[in-house]
Motif scaffolding. Sequence first.
Motif, PDB file in Angstrom:
ATOM      1  N   LYS B  60     -14.584   5.935 -21.421  1.00  0.00           N
ATOM      2  CA  LYS B  60     -13.434   6.258 -20.621  1.00  0.00           C
ATOM      3  C   LYS B  60     -12.418   6.696 -21.701  1.00  0.00           C
ATOM      4  O   LYS B  60     -11.929   7.820 -21.639  1.00  0.00           O
ATOM      5  CB  LYS B  60     -12.721   5.140 -19.969  1.00  0.00           C
ATOM      6  CG  LYS B  60     -13.821   4.652 -18.850  1.00  0.00           C
ATOM      7  CD  LYS B  60     -13.243   3.503 -17.952  1.00  0.00           C
ATOM      8  CE  LYS B  60     -12.945   2.168 -18.699  1.00  0.00           C
ATOM      9  NZ  LYS B  60     -14.286   1.802 -19.422  1.00  0.00           N
ATOM     10  N   THR B  61     -12.192   5.854 -22.771  1.00  0.00           N
ATOM     11  CA  THR B  61     -11.023   6.339 -23.757  1.00  0.00           C
ATOM     12  C   THR B  61     -11.744   7.635 -24.631  1.00  0.00           C
ATOM     13  O   THR B  61     -10.938   8.492 -24.720  1.00  0.00           O
ATOM     14  CB  THR B  61     -10.956   5.237 -24.613  1.00  0.00           C
ATOM     15  OG1 THR B  61     -10.515   4.066 -23.946  1.00  0.00           O
ATOM     16  CG2 THR B  61     -10.048   5.417 -25.858  1.00  0.00           C
ATOM     17  N   GLU B  62     -12.992   7.599 -24.717  1.00  0.00           N
ATOM     18  CA  GLU B  62     -13.421   8.642 -25.390  1.00  0.00           C
ATOM     19  C   GLU B  62     -13.344   9.974 -24.988  1.00  0.00           C
ATOM     20  O   GLU B  62     -13.323  11.146 -25.428  1.00  0.00           O
ATOM     21  CB  GLU B  62     -15.148   8.371 -25.587  1.00  0.00           C
ATOM     22  CG  GLU B  62     -15.790   9.267 -26.690  1.00  0.00           C
ATOM     23  CD  GLU B  62     -15.395   8.734 -28.113  1.00  0.00           C
ATOM     24  OE1 GLU B  62     -14.848   7.593 -28.496  1.00  0.00           O
ATOM     25  OE2 GLU B  62     -15.857   9.455 -29.095  1.00  0.00           O
ATOM     26  N   ILE B 142      -3.242   7.060 -20.826  1.00  0.00           N
ATOM     27  CA  ILE B 142      -2.676   5.571 -20.326  1.00  0.00           C
ATOM     28  C   ILE B 142      -3.727   4.622 -20.420  1.00  0.00           C
ATOM     29  O   ILE B 142      -4.737   4.613 -19.407  1.00  0.00           O
ATOM     30  CB  ILE B 142      -1.836   5.848 -18.955  1.00  0.00           C
ATOM     31  CG1 ILE B 142      -0.650   6.774 -19.165  1.00  0.00           C
ATOM     32  CG2 ILE B 142      -1.276   4.462 -18.566  1.00  0.00           C
ATOM     33  CD1 ILE B 142      -0.234   7.230 -17.984  1.00  0.00           C
ATOM     34  N   ASP B 143      -4.026   4.138 -21.423  1.00  0.00           N
ATOM     35  CA  ASP B 143      -5.431   3.430 -21.560  1.00  0.00           C
ATOM     36  C   ASP B 143      -5.168   1.916 -21.013  1.00  0.00           C
ATOM     37  O   ASP B 143      -4.330   1.173 -21.229  1.00  0.00           O
ATOM     38  CB  ASP B 143      -5.826   3.331 -23.025  1.00  0.00           C
ATOM     39  CG  ASP B 143      -7.208   3.550 -23.156  1.00  0.00           C
ATOM     40  OD1 ASP B 143      -7.851   3.778 -22.160  1.00  0.00           O
ATOM     41  OD2 ASP B 143      -7.701   3.324 -24.379  1.00  0.00           O
ATOM     42  N   GLU B 144      -6.334   1.471 -20.180  1.00  0.00           N
ATOM     43  CA  GLU B 144      -6.516  -0.090 -19.758  1.00  0.00           C
ATOM     44  C   GLU B 144      -5.330  -0.437 -18.996  1.00  0.00           C
ATOM     45  O   GLU B 144      -4.710  -1.339 -19.178  1.00  0.00           O
ATOM     46  CB  GLU B 144      -6.753  -0.949 -20.838  1.00  0.00           C
ATOM     47  CG  GLU B 144      -7.703  -0.331 -21.916  1.00  0.00           C
ATOM     48  CD  GLU B 144      -8.319  -1.271 -22.809  1.00  0.00           C
ATOM     49  OE1 GLU B 144      -7.797  -2.603 -22.734  1.00  0.00           O
ATOM     50  OE2 GLU B 144      -8.978  -1.069 -23.620  1.00  0.00           O
ATOM     51  N   THR B 145      -4.911   0.859 -18.013  1.00  0.00           N
ATOM     52  CA  THR B 145      -3.806   0.499 -17.121  1.00  0.00           C
ATOM     53  C   THR B 145      -3.823  -0.975 -16.343  1.00  0.00           C
ATOM     54  O   THR B 145      -2.788  -1.350 -16.154  1.00  0.00           O
ATOM     55  CB  THR B 145      -4.022   1.598 -15.947  1.00  0.00           C
ATOM     56  OG1 THR B 145      -4.024   2.880 -16.649  1.00  0.00           O
ATOM     57  CG2 THR B 145      -2.689   1.732 -15.373  1.00  0.00           C
TER      58      THR B 145
HETATM   59 MG   LIG Z   1     -11.511   2.069 -23.708  1.00  0.00          MG
END
Ligand SMILES: [Mg+2]
Lengths: 459, 298
Positions: B60-62, B142-145
């Motif tokens: 997801k982040t990638e 917006i990571d790990e909301t």
């Molecule tokens: Mg991540």
Amino acid sequence: MTGKADDMTGGTDVASRLTGFVAALRDHGVRIGTGETVDAAEAVRVLGLADRELLREGLAATLLHTTGQRQLFDAVFGLYFPQGVGAPGGDAAGREELRERLAEALAADDSALMGRLAIEAVDGLGGYGGAPGAGGWSSYQTLERLRPQTLLARVRDDVRARGGGGGFAERLLDDEIRRRIEVFRGQVAAEARRRVAERRGRDEIARRAVAPSADRVDFLYAGRERLAELRRTVQPLARTLATRLAARRRRAARGTIDLRRTLRGSLSTGGVPVRPVLRRRRPARPELVLLCDVSGSVAGFSDFTMLLVQALHDQFSKVRVFGFVNRLDEVTGLLVHGAADAAGLGARIRAEARLTGWHDSSDYGTALGEFTERYGAAVGPRTTVFVLGDARTNMADPNLPALRWIAGQARHVHWLNPEPRALWGTGDSAAPEYAELVAMHECRNARQLGALVGRLLPV
Amino acid sequence: MAAPFRPRPPEAHLFTSVDDVSARLAETGYLASPAVATTVFLADRLGKPLLVEGPAGVGKTELAKAVAEVAGARLVRLQCYEGVDEARALYEWNHAKQLLRISAGRDETWDETRHDIFSEEFLLPRPLLTAIRGDDPKVLLIDETDKADVEVEGLLLEVLSDFQVTVPELGTVTATRRPFVVLTSNAGRELSEALRRRCLFLHIGFPDEELERRIVRLKVPGLEEALAASVVRVVGALRAMDLRKAPSVAETVDWARTLLALGADTLDEAVVRDTLGVLLKHQDDVLKAAAKLDLSSV
Ligand SMILES: [Mg+2]
Ligand SMILES: Nc1ncnc2c1ncn2[C@@H]1O[C@H](COP(=O)(O)OP(=O)(O)O)[C@@H](O)[C@H]1O
């Protein structure tokens, strides 16, 4: 047969197809606003119709908002944007030939080919009823005749012969083939639905033949498979609820400004109260008592709720669970150990606890009375009591004084009833009488249960 | 369905087609499934934030990083955690600097001073504000909301609805160029419906075998093709086992690297037994998997 959703090239046809699709999803409880519908139409415009997979993903991205609705979405999509129209071309293939080709497709793990074979199989083996208009297509009949599960050994040999075997991964092969067969069964079911829909009108089929998502299935009518599927949602649901409870607890604990301590603290700043001191409430965690009717009629509901409470047990200082049919027994211990084997939990409770006397229909009056006599001490001013059951007493005395006594002792009593509210009080239901003494809530499916538990559990 | 829809002007689009998304993400080392490529394409076309949900380690982040790289955009990242607040997410005033400025006590009225200390110079912009200021292209991650508190969602909703932020002392900042927004969530907490409705939704699950093989071969180029295939099959079997934590793509890649480092050229019982810990993080999962895979003893 083409790979496209090909009878929807005209603009108005696409629009009405999309509108029908959205309406069918709404019928199944997917909440879709006009904004999303507009986005979906725009998605269709920029993606085009040529590639069905892109279309499906694009519509899912614009219309859905959570993961849980995807299975439902795919089933309805198959009806409104079918792979093809009508029957496959060419002569209907016979059973042996189909088995032959299916074995090859399974060995090659070619799911596109499996999908095409599912179409042929339903066409060739799944039709019933001779007269035009009277018959239909059955996935059950198709699979009974084709018996794909019996291809396992053949497919295994095929794969090995191709040199795909050998080595460590060899031992995984059987399970892999079984999973591929499962995929094929799903493809057959989808195709049979599509053929039936073509005949009977897809709006009707979309309404009736597509199973609702698991959390909206009535506990009282869920079959074994749906209940198993439901049990898998216990952990995620418990996690969601735990965060919600934690948030409520934080809010409650943030509390009010402690004036005295604020002023005391301000002595060092010449009396200017610069640092408000918040009163920290550290209440002991609440205690929970569950009284569960585990008789056959409502067992699915009770089992699910018990598992959920067990998964939430660290939210409480103490949880005690009692099961009853017409006698009552404590089952807290069984539950703690039973959580690992959720599927067998209900059966174990019914087997190991003493829940029935000389007959086995539920008797709320006797069970409530037995609770007050034997376990009355379990209920105190910090206790919240949940009663789970349909309040159907089989015409026995409901023993209202017993419930009144419990309500007097406990901090809160909530009754969760898995029957639709409209049925309360019909036949042998004592729901209205009980509902006068304690708060009774309709709780027909996992979604309602989650909402109720999140709201009613004390923090 | 002829609703008034105003797509962004063509020059603002990052991608020309879904295939273009796949191809260009692949160049950066991100292999997109059809679902991922389609949704990224739509997010660009419809100008909507993309909410990506899925288990840990599925990329997801990638994905956000890859989109930024492809777009030649700056990645602005708001990492969420319990307790993240407006001051961390939006902006805050540099109090220390303001105090210094006040105590420097120039010859001026308090009004003048106040006007001065609430100016650009004393502002500390945080990711949400940074992402909507300036004309350069940006990807806002917006990571790990789901780790942020519910109150932060209200803030996100506001910013993602109008792409403007009001700083009372300075006025309103409106984005002249909207960032490409990616929110990720591990579904630790159910996000509010209002926020979900603002976004296109994408669930990334575990990839199918073919895609995962390609990811392994891309990330661990030295690994034999046959071994990569076996690796992916074992991981697939583990995922079907109902473990406490199923191995994700990140673990598959780690395992492949481990095997390469060990110089293993095929899988055998001993190798799998000795390296199972790379794939599985819980001891009871290791035991369960060993039993089901018929590993003699662990
Ligand atoms: Mg991540
Ligand atoms: N589709 C993909 N293409 C390339 N690498 C991937 C893909 N999916 C996962 N990965 C790998 O998995 C690792 C973990 O991904 P990450 O984005 O951190 O996961 P998440 O944010 O979902 O927890 C990445 O470093 C990358 O190596």
